[in-house]
Design a protein around this motif. Structure first.
Motif, PDB file in Angstrom:
ATOM      1  N   SER A  22      63.767  31.904 144.068  1.00  0.00           N
ATOM      2  CA  SER A  22      63.025  31.617 145.285  1.00  0.00           C
ATOM      3  C   SER A  22      62.976  30.113 145.498  1.00  0.00           C
ATOM      4  O   SER A  22      63.365  29.346 144.606  1.00  0.00           O
ATOM      5  CB  SER A  22      61.599  32.168 145.170  1.00  0.00           C
ATOM      6  OG  SER A  22      60.888  31.387 144.229  1.00  0.00           O
ATOM      7  N   ARG A  23      62.490  29.708 146.672  1.00  0.00           N
ATOM      8  CA  ARG A  23      62.393  28.250 146.940  1.00  0.00           C
ATOM      9  C   ARG A  23      61.516  27.565 145.905  1.00  0.00           C
ATOM     10  O   ARG A  23      61.697  26.401 145.599  1.00  0.00           O
ATOM     11  CB  ARG A  23      61.804  28.030 148.342  1.00  0.00           C
ATOM     12  CG  ARG A  23      62.847  28.204 149.417  1.00  0.00           C
ATOM     13  CD  ARG A  23      62.396  27.570 150.724  1.00  0.00           C
ATOM     14  NE  ARG A  23      63.088  28.240 151.810  1.00  0.00           N
ATOM     15  CZ  ARG A  23      62.487  28.926 152.759  1.00  0.00           C
ATOM     16  NH1 ARG A  23      61.183  28.991 152.800  1.00  0.00           N
ATOM     17  NH2 ARG A  23      63.189  29.523 153.690  1.00  0.00           N
ATOM     18  N   HIS A  71      61.154  30.608 141.384  1.00  0.00           N
ATOM     19  CA  HIS A  71      60.828  31.832 140.657  1.00  0.00           C
ATOM     20  C   HIS A  71      62.035  32.768 140.636  1.00  0.00           C
ATOM     21  O   HIS A  71      62.794  32.837 141.604  1.00  0.00           O
ATOM     22  CB  HIS A  71      59.641  32.548 141.315  1.00  0.00           C
ATOM     23  CG  HIS A  71      58.361  31.791 141.187  1.00  0.00           C
ATOM     24  ND1 HIS A  71      57.151  32.299 141.580  1.00  0.00           N
ATOM     25  CD2 HIS A  71      58.106  30.555 140.696  1.00  0.00           C
ATOM     26  CE1 HIS A  71      56.208  31.406 141.355  1.00  0.00           C
ATOM     27  NE2 HIS A  71      56.768  30.345 140.815  1.00  0.00           N
ATOM     28  N   VAL A  88      63.999  36.008 141.136  1.00  0.00           N
ATOM     29  CA  VAL A  88      63.876  37.184 142.010  1.00  0.00           C
ATOM     30  C   VAL A  88      64.942  38.184 141.581  1.00  0.00           C
ATOM     31  O   VAL A  88      66.139  37.923 141.706  1.00  0.00           O
ATOM     32  CB  VAL A  88      64.083  36.803 143.496  1.00  0.00           C
ATOM     33  CG1 VAL A  88      63.929  38.035 144.378  1.00  0.00           C
ATOM     34  CG2 VAL A  88      63.120  35.706 143.915  1.00  0.00           C
TER      35      VAL A  88
END
Ligand SMILES: CCCCCCCC(=O)SCCNC(=O)CCNC(=O)[C@H](O)C(C)(C)COP(=O)(O)OP(=O)(O)OC[C@H]1O[C@@H](n2cnc3c(N)ncnc32)[C@H](O)[C@@H]1OP(=O)(O)O
Length: 202
Positions: free
Chosen positions: A70-71, A74, A76
């Motif tokens: 994720s930006r 994290h 995903v």
């Protein structure tokens, strides 16, 4: 999801473990008694061996579904219950998307998908068609939408143990509404047809 980084070897190990879980799910419905014990023991040993030395799984294999980030960084994981190699529920599709059309192959599907004896459960027929129609709508629009209606017509039972073809086509786009249709075939036999409406988020 947490922010723990994952190496390629971790991803390969996770997919290997998912493959063992799939085989176990199948084997639990195929074997009994001592044969079941031997089967479970052999599959467990394969997993233990891979856990003891995950590097042995590389570089022969690369993960089908490496984690994305994720930006915020994290991890995903692809959880899709039809397509993710890491989700043991997923029957797994091989899919080709072109313009307004998707053609996917799936199977042969094992006994854990059974409805009537030797036949695919009708709910899974809907799952496969929903996924492929959603995919072709996504491919056409370039963004996700929600299945609003999905009408199924069951023409003939879908056999387990044979490769299946699932086809989807976008038929009309009207503002936030996208209409699509498709069918599931076994060989030349159309076993089920679907048509539905996908609505883009406001
Ligand atoms: C990452 C990979 C995922 C793959 C997933 C596979 C696909 C899925 O499983 S998706 C999950 C299952 N679907 C859902 O959970 C959706 C649940 N439903 C919803 O959230 C909402 O009903 C939702 C978002 C679909 C629509 O809500 P909302 O935005 O309020 O729609 P709404 O404004 O009433 O209707 C939108 C348009 O559709 C039209 N419409 C709604 N229902 C119908 C219908 N049955 N027939 C014809 N038209 C309809 C409306 O008239 C409206 O038209 P217009 O824009 O011309 O005015």
């Amino acid at each position: 999801m947490d922010a723990t980084p994952e190496t390629t070897a971790d991803s390969v190990l996770a997919e290997f473990a998912a493959g063992i879980c799939r085989r176990m799910a199948e084997g639990l419905l195929e074997h009994t008694g001592g044969e079941l014990r031997s089967f479970l023991s052999a599959e467990s040993a394969r997993l233990q061996a891979a856990l003891a030395d995950p590097a042995t799984l590389e570089p022969a294999e690369q993960p089908h579904d490496p984690p994305r980030f994720s930006r915020k960084g994290h991890v995903v994981i692809n959880t899709n219950p039809v397509t993710s190699h890491r989700n043991v529920l997923a029957p797994l599709l091989t899919e080709k998307l072109e313009d307004d059309r998707a053609v996917a192959t799936v199977g042969p599907l094992p006994r854990q998908y059974q409805g009537p004896r030797g036949m695919l459960h009708g709910g899974y027929v809907g799952v496969l068609l929903d996924q492929v129609l959603w995919d072709v709508v996504f491919h056409r629009l370039g963004h996700a939408s929600f299945t609003r209606t999905l009408n199924l017509t069951y023409e003939s039972p879908v056999p387990l143990g044979e490769e299946l073809t699932v086809e989807g086509r976008v038929t009309k786009i009207d503002g936030r509404k996208t209409f699509a249709e498709g069918e599931l075939r076994s060989g030349d036999t159309v076993c089920a047809r679907a048509e539905g409406l996908w609505v883009s988020p406001r």
